[in-house]
Design a protein around this motif. Structure first.
Motif, PDB file in Angstrom:
ATOM      1  N   MET A 122      16.501 -13.823 -47.435  1.00 10.07           N
ATOM      2  CA  MET A 122      16.098 -14.937 -46.569  1.00 10.07           C
ATOM      3  C   MET A 122      16.685 -14.710 -45.176  1.00 10.07           C
ATOM      4  N   HIS A 123      15.832 -14.870 -44.164  1.00  4.52           N
ATOM      5  CA  HIS A 123      16.243 -14.564 -42.797  1.00  4.52           C
ATOM      6  C   HIS A 123      15.680 -15.641 -41.840  1.00  4.52           C
ATOM      7  N   PRO A 124      16.396 -15.974 -40.751  1.00  2.00           N
ATOM      8  CA  PRO A 124      15.890 -16.995 -39.814  1.00  2.00           C
ATOM      9  C   PRO A 124      14.487 -16.701 -39.274  1.00  2.00           C
ATOM     10  N   ASP A 125      14.113 -15.418 -39.227  1.00  2.00           N
ATOM     11  CA  ASP A 125      12.766 -15.070 -38.748  1.00  2.00           C
ATOM     12  C   ASP A 125      11.661 -15.675 -39.600  1.00  2.00           C
TER      13      ASP A 125
ATOM     14  N   VAL B 120      22.592 -26.938 -51.758  1.00  2.00           N
ATOM     15  CA  VAL B 120      21.303 -27.178 -52.436  1.00  2.00           C
ATOM     16  C   VAL B 120      20.123 -26.694 -51.592  1.00  2.00           C
ATOM     17  N   VAL B 121      20.213 -26.841 -50.281  1.00  2.00           N
ATOM     18  CA  VAL B 121      19.113 -26.361 -49.435  1.00  2.00           C
ATOM     19  C   VAL B 121      18.989 -24.842 -49.556  1.00  2.00           C
TER      20      VAL B 121
ATOM     21  N   MET C 167      15.663 -23.093 -51.082  1.00  2.00           N
ATOM     22  CA  MET C 167      14.844 -22.208 -50.249  1.00  2.00           C
ATOM     23  C   MET C 167      14.832 -20.789 -50.819  1.00  2.00           C
ATOM     24  N   MET C 168      15.948 -20.386 -51.411  1.00  2.00           N
ATOM     25  CA  MET C 168      15.965 -19.068 -52.050  1.00  2.00           C
ATOM     26  C   MET C 168      14.990 -19.055 -53.227  1.00  2.00           C
TER      27      MET C 168
ATOM     28  N   ARG D  95      12.008 -16.543 -53.749  1.00  2.00           N
ATOM     29  CA  ARG D  95      11.897 -15.816 -55.015  1.00  2.00           C
ATOM     30  C   ARG D  95      10.520 -15.999 -55.634  1.00  2.00           C
ATOM     31  N   ALA D  96       9.970 -17.203 -55.488  1.00  2.00           N
ATOM     32  CA  ALA D  96       8.633 -17.476 -56.022  1.00  2.00           C
ATOM     33  C   ALA D  96       7.564 -16.669 -55.284  1.00  2.00           C
ATOM     34  N   GLY D  97       7.879 -16.209 -54.054  1.00  4.33           N
ATOM     35  CA  GLY D  97       6.937 -15.329 -53.362  1.00  4.33           C
ATOM     36  C   GLY D  97       6.581 -15.710 -51.944  1.00  4.33           C
ATOM     37  N   ALA D  98       7.173 -16.774 -51.405  1.00  3.66           N
ATOM     38  CA  ALA D  98       6.818 -17.174 -50.039  1.00  3.66           C
ATOM     39  C   ALA D  98       7.481 -16.257 -49.016  1.00  3.66           C
TER      40      ALA D  98
END
Ligand code: PBG
Length: 306
Positions: free
Chosen positions: A1-4, A277-278, A282-283, A287-290
């Motif tokens: 996960m990255h801010p981009d 929790v956030v 979001m992870m 992980r689900a693919g977004a």
């Protein structure tokens, strides 16, 4: 996960020096263009470089005229933002609900039914006006059939071949949009003699149905969508995964207002650790693919990721 990967949604309204907190979305505000500029500057410093704009018009009517007016609030805000922040990716939500006096995403006939095909013209006009103002990407969220094709055609005819379309392809009729409708004053409401449906179930999807989402996404990609979206996110991780497995375009997931507000409410009571929790949620969405994460947590999350 990255801010981009993060996209920060904002609500913009007319006026000057306006920054009003939204009751049902603690930490989120309605901005006038001048205060939004300051906020965007802070956002970029946190590492987020994409925003998604929603307009709150001064007047609503039966043709959603402020949605497609070149002087509309979104068009004004886009022009000002693009003047100051040349490299910021500016996305705009394309819909009619916040601009219609009845609060629906399309045109209604006298019987109070949605006129799908009549709605397309206004939606395309709205998208074109956003592109003319300088938007980089338009995101139709109305769920009318054929809107992506129509918008793509109108953009191309007017020289905007390079403007991308992110389609809210799999958008479910969800109770999680409640706080947003409060923020944007966009809940469906009857007006005068016309009785208006209280929900959006005739155009948004049935949340029992996974296969319909795949059909909607396939149609939107065929019509010219560059990015597909699944919305909401948390209760729809299976939809995200299935979309990722089947289609080869970037996939956006939208963690919507109600999902945000649930976390904020529990965190305010000290019942959960907001950052933890956030990050975990979001992870899970990643992980689900977004690939692209649209969330009101974007600015905070980017800081935590840094
Ligand atoms: C406009 C639109 C909505 C959202 C995004 N675009 C509201 C709705 O469909 O009622 C919801 C976003 C959120 O809840 O954060 N059609």
């Amino acid at each position: 996960m990255h801010p981009d990967q993060l996209v920060m949604p904002y609500f913009v309204q007319a006026g000057r020096k306006v920054k009003t907190e939204i009751n049902s979305m603690p930490g989120q505000f309605r901005y006038s263009p001048d205060t939004l500029l300051k906020e965007v500057e802070a956002l970029q410093k946190s590492g987020v470089n994409s925003i998604l704009l929603f307009g709150i018009p001064a007047h609503k009517d039966s043709t959603a005229s402020e949605a497609w007016s070149s002087k509309g609030i979104v068009q004004q805000a886009v022009r000002e933002i693009k003047k100051r922040f040349k490299d910021l990716l500016v996305m705009t939500d394309v819909c009619l609900c916040a601009y219609m006096d009845h609060g629906h995403c399309g045109v209604l006939n006298r019987a109070g039914e949605i006129e799908n095909d009549l709605s397309l013209e206004l939606l395309s006009r709205t998208a074109l006006s956003h592109a003319e103002a300088g938007a980089d990407l338009v995101a139709p969220s109305d769920m009318m059939d054929g809107r992506v094709k129509n918008i793509r055609g109108v953009l191309d005819q007017n020289g905007f071949q390079d403007i991308s379309i992110m389609s809210y392809a799999a958008k479910y009729a969800s109770a999680f949009y409640g706080p947003f409708r409060d923020a944007a004053h966009s809940a469906p409401a009857s007006k005068g003699k016309i009785r208006v449906p209280k929900d959006r179930k005739t155009y948004q999807m049935d949340f029992a149905n996974l296969r319909e989402a795949m059909k909607e996404i396939a149609i939107d990609i065929k019509e010219g969508a560059d990015i597909m979206m699944v919305k909401p996110a948390l209760a729809y991780l299976d939809v995200i995964r299935e979309a990722r497995n089947r289609f080869d375009v970037p996939l956006a997931a939208y963690l919507v207002s109600g999902e945000y507000s649930m976390i904020k409410a529990a965190a305010a009571k000290g019942w959960v650790d907001e950052k933890a929790v956030v990050t975990e949620i979001m992870m899970g969405v990643v992980r689900a693919g977004a690939n692209i994460l649209i969330t009101y947590h974007a600015r905070d999350l980017a800081k935590w990721l840094q």
